[in-house]
Design an enzyme around this catalytic site. Structure first.
Site: not given
Length: 343
Positions: A42, A45, A66, A98, A101, A265
């Site tokens: 990520t 990206h 991370e 929500c 959750c 993926g």
């Protein structure tokens, strides 16, 4: 007080080392001094500033999600943590109100925000997150391994979505998460674990992690490998890690009837799928996003404590001032996990 951080400062290719204000914690938060961070796909990206990043990432923003660090501040409402605790943390911040959750399915929160994606990230000397999201790292698990718990969790969530014991498992995509998923599958008792890719470096890395066969699909047919292994009925479980349409359709072709597939993926939105394979084989397909909170995290720690060795997946270390070399290495495809040291 100013601290070092890696930030996305401009809407263009690149990430920059900068100074930002030290974050302030609220009543329910922890302040974490970062020790090590790992570069995620990520983050690449975001570095590349691709179409997804342009639609998703606010600029400027500290990135990264991370990490491992040490608790140095505790909000007044927080219980269960002490100064000095080693922690990593769940990067998906959920709403708490929500239906999912409230029903205990927190990983399916429709209002999720992401550390280093929609809110201030972990590529910084200090990070503030809700204490709910922090996970204490057991003694005996190294800082290096703790710093990759986030992607390891993607691998564990994907792999353990279906029963693997005695099963034949196909993994398409030998990136770090795919390789870790393969290692998990072998560790928990899968019979044959076959991983496919076109990157020889990554396939060699998968061999070091104990896969039955690492297959370069440019040079070998999957059907020949199955025959060599004595497989007559196709794969029982598929773990799709590549987002590559041809890899996914190859997986569908080579699944056994009644097979089960976990999809991590991210394919192109207009990917063509041979749905006849899914329908007439009675395949089950499950989408995977993130990690189950926090069942996946406890499983991760237990897998390592029970002897799963992930150390070969960590291939490069850099000091934070050399972050550019780390990003260059990740972008080259000639690495496993790349760790940045903040100490």
């Amino acid at each position: 007080m100013k601290i070092k951080a890696l930030s996305k400062l401009k809407p263009e290719e690149g990430i920059w080392l900068t100074e930002v204000e030290k974050p302030e914690m609220g009543h329910n938060d922890l302040l974490i001094r970062i020790k090590k961070t790992a570069i995620c796909g990520t983050d690449v990206h975001i570095y590349n500033w691709d179409e997804w990043s342009q639609k998703t990432i606010p600029v400027p923003m500290v990135v990264g999600h991370e990490y491992v660090g040490e608790v140095v501040g505790i909000g007044q409402e927080v219980r269960g943590f002490e100064i000095g605790d080693r922690v990593s943390g769940e990067g998906h911040i959920t709403c708490g109100h929500c239906r999912n959750c409230r029903g205990g399915r927190t990983h399916l929160c429709r209002n999720t925000t992401g550390v280093g994606v929609n809110r201030t990230g972990a590529f910084s000397e200090y990070l503030v997150i809700p204490a709910f999201n922090a996970f204490k790292i057991p003694a005996g698990i190294s800082d290096d391994l703790a710093s990759i718990f986030d992607p390891f969790g993607n691998a564990v969530h994907t792999a353990l979505s279906f029963d693997l014991v005695g099963e034949d498992v196909l993994i398409t995509g030998a990136g770090p998460i795919g390789i870790m998923a393969a290692a998990v599958a072998k560790h928990v008792g899968a019979r044959h674990v076959v991983i496919t890719d076109v990157n020889e470096y990554r396939l060699d890395l998968a061999k070091k992690m104990g896969v039955t066969r690492a297959v370069n699909v440019m040079n070998e047919k999957l059907e020949d490998v199955m025959s060599e292994l004595g497989m007559t009925e196709g794969f029982d479980v598929g773990l799709e890690m590549s987002g590559n349409p041809s890899a996914f359709n190859s997986m569908l072709t080579n699944m056994n009837h009644g097979g089960k597939i976990s999809l991590l993926g991210i394919p192109p939105s207009d990917m063509t799928v041979d749905w006849n394979q899914v329908i007439f084989k009675g395949l089950v397909i499950k989408g995977i996003y993130g990690r189950e909170m926090f069942e996946t995290w406890y499983k991760m720690a237990s897998l390592i404590q029970s002897g799963l060795d992930l150390t070969p997946i960590i291939t490069h270390h850099y000091k934070i001032d050399d972050f550019q070399a780390g990003f260059d290495m990740m972008r080259s495809g000639m690495s496993g996990k790349v760790i940045l040291d903040w100490e």
